[in-house]
Design an enzyme around this catalytic site. Structure first.
Site, PDB file in Angstrom:
ATOM      1  N   LYS A   1     -22.467  -9.800   8.409  1.00  0.00           N
ATOM      2  CA  LYS A   1     -21.453 -10.602   9.098  1.00  0.00           C
ATOM      3  C   LYS A   1     -20.852  -9.808  10.260  1.00  0.00           C
ATOM      4  CE  LYS A   1     -20.632 -13.329   4.983  1.00  0.00           C
ATOM      5  NZ  LYS A   1     -19.898 -13.572   3.731  1.00  0.00           N
TER       6      LYS A   1
ATOM      7  N   GLN B   1     -14.629 -11.458   0.892  1.00  0.00           N
ATOM      8  CA  GLN B   1     -15.958 -11.597   0.296  1.00  0.00           C
ATOM      9  C   GLN B   1     -15.846 -11.845  -1.206  1.00  0.00           C
ATOM     10  OE1 GLN B   1     -18.918 -11.539   2.083  1.00  0.00           O
ATOM     11  NE2 GLN B   1     -19.886 -12.103   0.156  1.00  0.00           N
TER      12      GLN B   1
ATOM     13  N   ASP C   1     -14.012 -19.667   6.095  1.00  0.00           N
ATOM     14  CA  ASP C   1     -14.941 -20.048   5.025  1.00  0.00           C
ATOM     15  C   ASP C   1     -14.757 -21.517   4.628  1.00  0.00           C
ATOM     16  OD1 ASP C   1     -16.826 -18.197   4.190  1.00  0.00           O
ATOM     17  OD2 ASP C   1     -15.422 -17.099   2.895  1.00  0.00           O
TER      18      ASP C   1
END
Ligand code: NAD
Length: 292
Positions: free
Chosen positions: A56, A100, A123
């Site tokens: 990422k 994460q 997200d």
């Protein structure tokens, strides 16, 4: 069909999409004198998570975003993680915040997701964004489902009027992709672990999305000739080879279009994270950018 199905190439779609994002990031940077920014927090030293986080961060720098990865020890308290998120929410250095997952068991994922400002929730997991998705309102859409829809659109596959069957009902893939397909006027059935006769559903589908995490779940005799097959599954075999949920070889003589694993949905997920981060940056600047 003699030539085999159309292969939906997520690497190609990602390359094209990231090229566009890089150009838009450069425009953004010259307009506002700053780059779009993503903050990533990882707790603990799970190897797979560390690989994802590195990917990422690299994807951000490749398209001209700035990013920061905070690696916290596995025994970090929930309180101190929430305090770090609060500081990122309040600051203006980062447009997107990503924690994460999975988190160590002593930390509530729900509490962490709800602590991220909905305006920085790239997200798309925050309840406000989930609600906006259901209500067809602008907001952040989870990256994997958004990647699937972007890939379908790239190949001019219009779900309108199609019978779509989604296998899997998770919050991050199955449910949101079902909502997005509904938004595109497909007639959607969601199948799951308690579905009594999976093949009866999949056999009448014009479009199947398999998002389960079981190798060999969807085989050729379960699919209607000419159907579009999207394989989200990522199942790691011994020796690190990754396969999907779909019998790709078997389906080559049946499907009309199919995503490979690897190289299908996977690459699209990080690309959509970049797209969401740019959207967050534009909204932070007061632009009335349209959410996808
Ligand atoms: P999950 O474990 O949260 O959900 C799996 C779903 O499958 C559940 O809703 C369950 O009801 C359903 N299911 C289980 N067994 C079934 C069966 N026999 N028949 C029908 N349904 C069944 O998983 P998830 O997070 O949604 O991920 C699904 C898969 O997609 C995993 O392999 C994951 O690694 C992969 N994934 C890939 C990406 C990507 O970027 N390519 C992103 C997210 C997830």
């Amino acid at each position: 069909m003699t030539d085999g199905p159309l292969i939906l190439d997520g690497r190609e779609v990602s390359r094209e999409t990231r090229g566009g994002l890089a150009r838009q990031a450069a425009e953004f940077t010259s307009r506002y004198g700053r780059k779009p920014g993503l903050a990533v927090i990882i707790v603990g030293d799970d190897t797979a998570s560390q690989i994802y986080v590195r990917q990422k961060a690299k994807a951000c720098s490749d398209v001209g975003f700035h990013s920061r990865v905070d690696t916290l020890p596995v025994d970090t308290s929930q309180e101190s993680l929430l305090a770090r998120i609060a500081a990122l929410n309040a600051g203006d250095s980062f447009d997107g915040i990503l924690v994460q997952l999975p988190l160590p068991p002593h930390i509530s994922e729900e509490a962490v997701i709800e602590a991220i400002s909905p305006a920085k929730d790239v997200d798309g997991f925050h309840p406000v964004n989930v609600g906006n998705l259901l209500l067809d309102k602008p907001g952040f859409v989870p990256c994997t489902p958004l990647g699937i829809m972007t890939m379908l659109s790239f190949y001019d596959i219009d779900p309108s009027g199609m019978e779509a069957v989604v296998i899997g009902r998770s919050h991050i893939v199955g449910k949101p992709v079902a909502v997005l397909l509904l938004r595109k006027n497909a007639t959607v059935t969601i199948c799951h672990s308690r579905t009594a006769a999976l093949a009866e559903h999949t056999r009448r589908a014009d479009l199947v999305v398999a998002a389960v995490g079981k190798r060999g779940l969807l085989t050729a005799e379960m699919v209607k000739p000419g159907a579009v097959v999207v394989d989200v599954g990522m199942n790691r075999l011994e020796g690190k080879k990754v396969v999907g949920d779909v019998d790709f070889e078997g389906l080559l003589s049946v499907a009309g279009a199919i995503t490979p694993v690897p190289g299908g949905v996977g690459p699209m997920t990080i690309t959509m994270l970049l797209s969401n981060t740019l959207l967050a940056a534009r909204l932070a600047q007061g632009e009335s950018a349209q959410a996808p």
